[in-house]
Design a protein around this motif. Structure first.
Motif, PDB file in Angstrom:
ATOM      1  N   ILE A 100       1.443   2.794   7.988  1.00 42.76           N
ATOM      2  CA  ILE A 100       0.887   3.176   6.691  1.00 42.76           C
ATOM      3  C   ILE A 100       1.785   2.754   5.543  1.00 42.76           C
ATOM      4  N   TRP A 101       3.066   2.585   5.779  1.00 40.87           N
ATOM      5  CA  TRP A 101       3.973   2.224   4.688  1.00 40.87           C
ATOM      6  C   TRP A 101       3.808   0.753   4.336  1.00 40.87           C
ATOM      7  N   GLY A 102       3.559  -0.084   5.325  1.00 42.87           N
ATOM      8  CA  GLY A 102       3.203  -1.467   5.023  1.00 42.87           C
ATOM      9  C   GLY A 102       1.880  -1.529   4.280  1.00 42.87           C
ATOM     10  N   GLU A 103       0.944  -0.657   4.678  1.00 41.49           N
ATOM     11  CA  GLU A 103      -0.334  -0.575   3.968  1.00 41.49           C
ATOM     12  C   GLU A 103      -0.131  -0.063   2.549  1.00 41.49           C
ATOM     13  N   PHE A 104       0.827   0.837   2.365  1.00 42.19           N
ATOM     14  CA  PHE A 104       1.159   1.322   1.028  1.00 42.19           C
ATOM     15  C   PHE A 104       1.577   0.150   0.143  1.00 42.19           C
ATOM     16  N   LEU A 105       2.457  -0.700   0.669  1.00 40.86           N
ATOM     17  CA  LEU A 105       2.888  -1.868  -0.106  1.00 40.86           C
ATOM     18  C   LEU A 105       1.706  -2.785  -0.406  1.00 40.86           C
ATOM     19  N   ALA A 106       0.853  -2.996   0.579  1.00 37.61           N
ATOM     20  CA  ALA A 106      -0.305  -3.877   0.377  1.00 37.61           C
ATOM     21  C   ALA A 106      -1.258  -3.290  -0.659  1.00 37.61           C
ATOM     22  N   SER A 107      -1.476  -1.978  -0.627  1.00 40.96           N
ATOM     23  CA  SER A 107      -2.392  -1.384  -1.608  1.00 40.96           C
ATOM     24  C   SER A 107      -1.782  -1.418  -3.008  1.00 40.96           C
ATOM     25  N   GLU A 108      -0.471  -1.260  -3.094  1.00 40.14           N
ATOM     26  CA  GLU A 108       0.186  -1.397  -4.396  1.00 40.14           C
ATOM     27  C   GLU A 108      -0.026  -2.805  -4.935  1.00 40.14           C
ATOM     28  N   GLN A 109       0.055  -3.792  -4.057  1.00 40.05           N
ATOM     29  CA  GLN A 109      -0.144  -5.174  -4.486  1.00 40.05           C
ATOM     30  C   GLN A 109      -1.525  -5.358  -5.097  1.00 40.05           C
ATOM     31  N   ARG A 110      -2.532  -4.772  -4.464  1.00 40.14           N
ATOM     32  CA  ARG A 110      -3.896  -4.878  -5.011  1.00 40.14           C
ATOM     33  C   ARG A 110      -3.957  -4.232  -6.392  1.00 40.14           C
ATOM     34  N   SER A 111      -3.293  -3.115  -6.545  1.00 39.07           N
ATOM     35  CA  SER A 111      -3.269  -2.429  -7.836  1.00 39.07           C
ATOM     36  C   SER A 111      -2.571  -3.263  -8.898  1.00 39.07           C
ATOM     37  N   TRP A 146       5.322 -10.769 -12.056  1.00 35.59           N
ATOM     38  CA  TRP A 146       6.635 -10.794 -11.416  1.00 35.59           C
ATOM     39  C   TRP A 146       6.704  -9.772 -10.289  1.00 35.59           C
ATOM     40  N   LEU A 147       6.225  -8.565 -10.563  1.00 39.31           N
ATOM     41  CA  LEU A 147       6.282  -7.501  -9.577  1.00 39.31           C
ATOM     42  C   LEU A 147       5.460  -7.853  -8.336  1.00 39.31           C
ATOM     43  N   ALA A 148       4.289  -8.419  -8.517  1.00 38.06           N
ATOM     44  CA  ALA A 148       3.450  -8.812  -7.382  1.00 38.06           C
ATOM     45  C   ALA A 148       4.149  -9.873  -6.538  1.00 38.06           C
ATOM     46  N   SER A 149       4.799 -10.812  -7.181  1.00 36.42           N
ATOM     47  CA  SER A 149       5.532 -11.845  -6.456  1.00 36.42           C
ATOM     48  C   SER A 149       6.668 -11.232  -5.641  1.00 36.42           C
ATOM     49  N   TYR A 150       7.438 -10.363  -6.269  1.00 34.29           N
ATOM     50  CA  TYR A 150       8.543  -9.697  -5.586  1.00 34.29           C
ATOM     51  C   TYR A 150       8.018  -8.809  -4.462  1.00 34.29           C
ATOM     52  N   HIS A 151       6.917  -8.168  -4.722  1.00 34.46           N
ATOM     53  CA  HIS A 151       6.303  -7.267  -3.760  1.00 34.46           C
ATOM     54  C   HIS A 151       5.881  -8.014  -2.499  1.00 34.46           C
ATOM     55  N   ARG A 152       5.315  -9.216  -2.660  1.00 29.07           N
ATOM     56  CA  ARG A 152       4.922 -10.024  -1.496  1.00 29.07           C
ATOM     57  C   ARG A 152       6.127 -10.279  -0.603  1.00 29.07           C
ATOM     58  N   LYS A 153       7.250 -10.602  -1.228  1.00 27.13           N
ATOM     59  CA  LYS A 153       8.485 -10.848  -0.475  1.00 27.13           C
ATOM     60  C   LYS A 153       8.936  -9.562   0.211  1.00 27.13           C
ATOM     61  N   MET A 154       8.868  -8.439  -0.496  1.00 28.55           N
ATOM     62  CA  MET A 154       9.275  -7.164   0.081  1.00 28.55           C
ATOM     63  C   MET A 154       8.403  -6.811   1.291  1.00 28.55           C
ATOM     64  N   LEU A 155       7.101  -7.057   1.202  1.00 31.22           N
ATOM     65  CA  LEU A 155       6.203  -6.767   2.316  1.00 31.22           C
ATOM     66  C   LEU A 155       6.522  -7.656   3.513  1.00 31.22           C
ATOM     67  N   GLU A 156       6.788  -8.932   3.267  1.00 36.39           N
ATOM     68  CA  GLU A 156       7.186  -9.833   4.354  1.00 36.39           C
ATOM     69  C   GLU A 156       8.484  -9.357   5.001  1.00 36.39           C
ATOM     70  N   ASP A 157       9.461  -8.978   4.177  1.00 40.93           N
ATOM     71  CA  ASP A 157      10.735  -8.481   4.694  1.00 40.93           C
ATOM     72  C   ASP A 157      10.535  -7.212   5.522  1.00 40.93           C
ATOM     73  N   TRP A 158       9.699  -6.300   5.025  1.00 40.53           N
ATOM     74  CA  TRP A 158       9.434  -5.076   5.763  1.00 40.53           C
ATOM     75  C   TRP A 158       8.835  -5.379   7.123  1.00 40.53           C
ATOM     76  N   ARG A 159       7.827  -6.232   7.185  1.00 38.71           N
ATOM     77  CA  ARG A 159       7.162  -6.541   8.455  1.00 38.71           C
ATOM     78  C   ARG A 159       8.140  -7.185   9.443  1.00 38.71           C
TER      79      ARG A 159
END
Length: 171
Positions: A100-111, A146-159
């Protein structure tokens, strides 16, 4: 990790489980989540069942069917919970996603994308001669890009990190 074994029925009534659900809900509420959503999510996180009926959620959490419906609908929208159909049964069943925490990051990205688009749309219709609003809207749009770009990297790192830990745990 405990070596204790407990039946699913006993776990349903275990005070450690109930305490976790309420503590989780308090923490999530402090972070801005509605408390009932957090209680449902906490309950599903520690359920050993493949899926849980909405009626069971209502009974276990001493909540109305309407509040369970609202909470599960929002949790589905956020990607934390999935509805699980049971052929021939009209009840609604739910299960929590394993990550769910990876999903949290993904849903934040959509937002972030929605917010960025809102600022972009306002910039497109903003009348000339408004340098203050234009600057603030550009900064907001640029921040969310900028945040969405950084967030994509953070989600990849988390996975990657999650998968590494799961591989180590299975050894």
């Amino acid at each position: 990790m405990s070596d204790e074994r407990i039946s699913d029925d006993a776990w349903e009534e275990d005070p450690r489980r109930a305490d976790f659900v309420e503590q989780f809900a308090l923490i999530r509420e402090l972070a801005g989540s509605p408390r009932m959503e957090a209680r449902v999510l906490g309950y599903l996180m520690v359920s050993n069942k493949r899926y849980v009926a909405s009626g069971e959620l209502a009974r276990a959490l001493s909540a109305s069917a309407g509040s369970i419906s609202s909470a599960t609908r929002r949790l589905i929208d956020l990607g934390y919970v999935a509805r699980h159909p049971v052929p021939g049964d009209r009840s609604h069943y739910f299960k929590v996603e394993d990550d769910i925490w990876g999903e949290f990051l993904a849903s934040e990205q959509r937002s972030f994308g929605k917010q960025r688009q809102l600022f972009e749309d306002m910039l497109a219709v903003l009348p000339d001669g408004m340098p203050g609003p234009r600057k603030r809207l550009r900064n907001a749009r640029n921040y969310f890009e900028w945040l969405a770009s950084y967030h994509r990297k953070m989600l990849e790192d988390w996975r990657e990190h999650r998968d590494k830990l799961e591989a180590e745990d299975s050894e």
